[in-house]
Design a protein around this motif. Structure first.
Motif, PDB file in Angstrom:
ATOM      1  N   GLN A  58       4.818  -2.851   3.042  1.00  0.00           N
ATOM      2  CA  GLN A  58       4.661  -4.262   2.675  1.00  0.00           C
ATOM      3  C   GLN A  58       5.072  -5.114   3.867  1.00  0.00           C
ATOM      4  O   GLN A  58       6.160  -4.928   4.417  1.00  0.00           O
ATOM      5  CB  GLN A  58       5.539  -4.607   1.471  1.00  0.00           C
ATOM      6  N   ASP A  59       4.231  -6.033   4.258  1.00  0.00           N
ATOM      7  CA  ASP A  59       4.546  -6.942   5.381  1.00  0.00           C
ATOM      8  C   ASP A  59       4.936  -6.190   6.646  1.00  0.00           C
ATOM      9  O   ASP A  59       5.855  -6.585   7.365  1.00  0.00           O
ATOM     10  CB  ASP A  59       5.693  -7.889   4.985  1.00  0.00           C
TER      11      ASP A  59
ATOM     12  N   ALA B 120       8.998   1.656  -3.617  1.00  0.00           N
ATOM     13  CA  ALA B 120       8.134   1.270  -4.733  1.00  0.00           C
ATOM     14  C   ALA B 120       9.013   0.755  -5.878  1.00  0.00           C
ATOM     15  O   ALA B 120      10.193   1.110  -5.985  1.00  0.00           O
ATOM     16  CB  ALA B 120       7.314   2.472  -5.179  1.00  0.00           C
ATOM     17  N   ARG B 121       8.430  -0.080  -6.735  1.00  0.00           N
ATOM     18  CA  ARG B 121       9.222  -0.662  -7.836  1.00  0.00           C
ATOM     19  C   ARG B 121       9.781   0.416  -8.754  1.00  0.00           C
ATOM     20  O   ARG B 121      10.854   0.265  -9.329  1.00  0.00           O
ATOM     21  CB  ARG B 121       8.361  -1.645  -8.625  1.00  0.00           C
TER      22      ARG B 121
ATOM     23  N   SER C 198       0.849  -1.197   0.000  1.00  0.00           N
ATOM     24  CA  SER C 198       0.000   0.000   0.000  1.00  0.00           C
ATOM     25  C   SER C 198       0.882   1.243   0.000  1.00  0.00           C
ATOM     26  O   SER C 198       1.851   1.323   0.754  1.00  0.00           O
ATOM     27  CB  SER C 198      -0.930  -0.002   1.212  1.00  0.00           C
ATOM     28  N   PRO C 199       0.583   2.216  -0.872  1.00  0.00           N
ATOM     29  CA  PRO C 199       1.445   3.395  -1.000  1.00  0.00           C
ATOM     30  C   PRO C 199       1.415   4.269   0.260  1.00  0.00           C
ATOM     31  O   PRO C 199       0.386   4.412   0.908  1.00  0.00           O
ATOM     32  CB  PRO C 199       0.853   4.143  -2.199  1.00  0.00           C
ATOM     33  N   LEU C 200       2.586   4.829   0.609  1.00  0.00           N
ATOM     34  CA  LEU C 200       2.706   5.736   1.756  1.00  0.00           C
ATOM     35  C   LEU C 200       3.101   7.140   1.315  1.00  0.00           C
ATOM     36  O   LEU C 200       2.656   8.125   1.881  1.00  0.00           O
ATOM     37  CB  LEU C 200       3.764   5.218   2.743  1.00  0.00           C
ATOM     38  N   ALA C 201       3.996   7.213   0.344  1.00  0.00           N
ATOM     39  CA  ALA C 201       4.477   8.500  -0.178  1.00  0.00           C
ATOM     40  C   ALA C 201       5.074   8.208  -1.540  1.00  0.00           C
ATOM     41  O   ALA C 201       5.172   7.048  -1.945  1.00  0.00           O
ATOM     42  CB  ALA C 201       5.523   9.104   0.757  1.00  0.00           C
TER      43      ALA C 201
END
Length: 808
Positions: free
Chosen positions: A321-322, A328-329, A312-315
């Motif tokens: 993740q986990d 992010a990729r 889930s995105p944060l910034a």
């Protein structure tokens, strides 16, 4: 090449061992492995002599000896392994092995077991199992040792899901008991968190194949702690793991280091690497064990296949993740210089950990930010600093990979720097972060929370430089604040806060707040109401981040009183000249009783402040002690001595003559003191009065009583306290001469000072007593008999005589 023992007897081994330990050219890992090799040869010789050609029996080194890491005074941890076919021979062999070890005075941890017994004991006792993970063959039947090693490792891997949580619990219990190696002034190199036991636990986790510790720098950190322990064993001649204060200089010299501070700094650096590796490893163990318990159910529900972890995105460029913050990729650390700060701020705000691989990826592609920083970078730093307790772990993750040093090059000078003051709980760098954490709770109290947080981060940054750290810190803070992107006015405010971060607490506890000169000097230094507001919040955050001895309701009330007076001056009001308050009815009653009886009279009354919460109880600020005494010599030392005998700590002391009503002959001294009980409850006023009568008539030997009590409690060996220092504070007051005494705190110190001041024939108007840990800073406002300040030369002479008296 190993030293050869001349024979298998203890004499040959002892001589070869002594030569090896005295060989300056060989130290560190080579000496530890050489000592293990020498010991192997000796024990193998004893084994061969005791069981020539024996089968079904072997000698196994376990624990630290199993790892071939023998310090000069290490235990020999040995297992005599046998197949059970000839118990009598094994028993005789054990005697042939153990007695020569004991005869040399070496510590021995030994056991005699079959493989089945060893395996069963390991299953029951986690510490035994950990020792066997490092099992190494020394002599006898190699097949027997190899089979046991294989079995123990297989058991460990099979049982890991159950044993690793137990191991983690052991580590946590030990940390709670022993504290953090990276902050302790007298640390236990083995047991404290981040010490050698934790490094061994990480090896055990790696052996389980369930998770692995970050390896970069871990072996070097472990080796450094072992080197320090070797030097500690050699300099003390004892099997100790505690790095005591009085041994640190010797240990530093043995290791070729400049001084004890350089030694502690290396120990702290190593401990920090191990502690951080532990945090990352145990987090990974928890994640793996959680996923193992959840995934079989998920697979059953979804009909097989491995579900992809949710992200889930944060910034920008940062996702969760986990339960961790990862990149992010599409994130490009090499093209996004603000990414480390953005990721850190997002993690701290969400109360999550930064993933190790994400931090390493950012560190690998990181480059210095332009000067001044872009506005986003400054905002992300402030968000990180304002996140409260989660800031600490996130900051440590950035620091472990060198990102803090890249962002703030001046940080390196305070990193892991020890503070040799028992009041301080932390190293300089951790104290700065702790201050920012405390300051984050005060951001609603000030109009410029951004300046408060940056000042909190930088207030002790000058401790890495010679001279007064506040002066050096002001220069560094100007540079850093400008580089971060604050404008000229804000830079000036931050620099002022750093320069004067000790001003409020030192003035409030050591100066007469009724003296206009005191208030005016603080107002001139601070300059504006906004800066005063920030300095008040920074003062409290700094003290709370130092340790419990640095802040109290009493200190808080004094600082708040000073801030109120300074704010009035900054608002244009002139500080009023000190006027002696008219005596109250209680003062007059006590004074008349003292004249009538010709003896001291006193009253005790608790002082409180309103509770912080409406439902709470009032907070104690101490006890007001009022004493009226017929005017005579020796009142100050007599009162101070009696209070010391009754274990009462003096916080402030005011003395003045009281004019009596017309028609009443005599003169009375009124003492208005604030005191606190050192232990338990206050003594009865009647007992204090009786002792005070005896002290004034000379029938109570206060000095002797205090000396007896001191002798009854032998002092621990430790650092020798620096000698007392007495100075005259220039232009601190127009109404009195201000003499400042800095000395080692001890029962009866105020009594000794009072006696010395009596001998110089000055009049003490008031005293302000401040104690931080072992250090007392006592300030006395003194005048001539006529009530005017002492001339300059006389003031210096009085200070000199006082210092001389205290040095005796």
């Amino acid at each position: 090449m190993h030293h050869q023992a001349e024979d298998s007897g203890p004499g040959g081994y002892a001589a070869a061992r002594l030569r090896l330990l005295n060989e300056k050219a060989r130290s560190g890992p080579p000496r530890r492995s050489a000592l293990a090799g020498l010991t192997d040869e000796w024990l193998a010789g004893l084994f061969a002599a005791g069981a020539p050609g024996a089968r079904g029996v072997s000698l196994v080194a376990v624990g630290g000896y199993g790892r071939a890491e023998l310090s000069p005074r290490s235990d020999l941890d040995l297992l005599l392994l046998h197949d059970g076919s000839d118990p009598e021979t094994v028993s005789k062999l054990a005697d042939r092995l153990w007695y020569p070890v004991w005869d040399l005075g070496l510590a021995l941890d030994h056991s005699v077991r079959t493989p089945a017994e060893a395996r069963r004991t390991a299953g029951e006792d986690l510490k035994v199992q950990l020792g066997l993970l490092d099992a190494r063959h020394v002599a006898g039947d190699l097949g027997l040792t190899t089979a046991l090693r294989t079995t123990v490792l297989a058991d460990w891997r099979n049982q890991a899901p159950k044993r690793l949580p137990a191991l983690r619990e052991l580590c946590e219990e030990r940390a709670a008991r022993q504290g953090e190696l990276q902050y302790l002034l007298e640390p236990d190199l083995k047991e404290a968190r981040g010490g050698l036991r934790d490094a061994t636990a990480l090896r055990a986790v790696a052996a389980s194949w369930l998770a692995d510790a970050p390896r970069e720098g871990l072996a070097e950190a472990r080796s450094r702690l072992l080197d320090v322990r070797d030097a500690l064993h050699l300099t003390t001649g004892r099997a100790t793991d505690r790095l005591a204060l009085q041994e640190q200089d010797q240990v530093a010299a043995e290791l070729g280091l400049l001084d004890a501070d350089a030694l502690l700094r290396q120990v702290y650096e190593a401990a920090r690497v191990i502690a951080y590796a532990g945090d990352v490893t145990w987090r990974e163990v928890g994640r793996v064990l959680r996923s193992r318990s959840v995934r079989p159910r998920l697979r059953a529900m979804l009909g097989g296949g491995k579900p992809a972890p949710e992200r889930s995105p944060l910034a920008e460029g940062v996702v969760e993740q986990d339960g961790e913050v990862v990149l992010a990729r599409a994130a490009r650390p090499d093209r996004d210089p603000v990414l480390p700060l953005r990721a850190a701020a997002a993690a701290a705000q969400a109360g999550l950990s930064l993933n190790l691989h994400a931090v390493r990826r950012m560190a690998a592609g990181a480059r210095a930010l332009p000067s001044p920083w872009p506005a986003e970078a400054r905002q992300q730093l402030l968000t990180l600093l304002g996140s409260g307790r989660p800031t600490v772990d996130v900051w440590e993750a950035l620091e472990a990979e060198g990102l803090i040093s890249l962002l703030l090059p001046d940080w390196d000078r305070v990193r892991c720097r020890p503070q040799r003051n028992a009041v301080h709980l932390w190293t300089v760098d951790r104290h700065l972060i702790e201050t920012a954490v405390r300051a984050s709770a005060f951001t609603r109290r000030v109009s410029r929370p951004d300046l408060l947080l940056i000042a909190a981060l930088l207030h002790d940054i000058g401790k890495g430089w010679p001279g007064d750290h506040s002066v050096a810190g002001e220069v560094i803070a100007r540079d850093v604040a400008a580089r971060i992107g604050f404008d000229a006015d804000d830079v000036t405010v931050i620099a002022t806060l750093v320069r004067h971060h000790l001003l409020l607490v030192e003035t409030a506890t050591r100066r007469d707040l009724d003296d206009p000169a005191t208030v005016r000097s603080v107002a001139e230094a601070v300059g504006s109401p906004g800066t005063l507001e920030l300095l008040h919040a920074l003062t409290e955050a700094d003290a709370l981040a130092t340790g419990p001895a640095a802040w109290s309701s009493w200190r808080a009330s004094l600082v708040a009183d000073l801030v109120k007076r300074v704010a009035a001056v900054l608002a244009g009001q002139a500080p009023s000249a000190p006027e002696e308050a008219a005596p109250t009815a209680q003062h007059e009653r006590l004074a008349l009783e003292a004249v009538a009886t010709g003896a001291p009279v006193l009253s005790l009354r608790a002082q409180t402040e309103p509770p912080a919460e409406p439902s709470g109880d009032p907070e104690p600020l101490g006890v007001e002690l009022l004493i009226a005494v017929p005017d005579q010599a020796g009142v100050l030392p007599a009162v101070a001595g009696v209070l010391a005998m009754h274990r009462l700590t003096v916080r402030t002391a005011e003395l003045r003559s009281l004019d009596l009503p017309d028609g009443v002959d005599g003169s009375v001294l009124l003492l208005d003191w604030r005191v606190a009980a050192e232990y338990g409850s206050l003594p009865q006023a009647a007992r204090l009065r009786a002792d005070l009568v005896r002290a004034l008539d000379g029938s109570l030997d206060i000095a002797g009583r205090l000396a007896e009590r001191d002798a009854a409690y032998p002092r621990r060996r430790g650092v020798v306290a620096p000698p007392p220092r007495v100075t005259v504070a220039p232009a601190a007051s127009r109404h009195a001469t201000v003499i400042e005494v800095r000395a080692q705190d001890a029962p009866g110190l105020l009594f000794r000072i009072g006696r010395a001041l009596e001998d110089t024939a000055v009049r003490v108007r008031s005293a302000h007593v401040s104690t931080l840990g072992a250090n007392a800073v006592d300030v006395f406002y003194v005048t001539q008999e006529q009530g005017v300040p002492l001339p300059g030369e006389e003031a210096v002479a009085v200070a000199g005589k006082l210092e001389e008296a205290l040095r005796v």
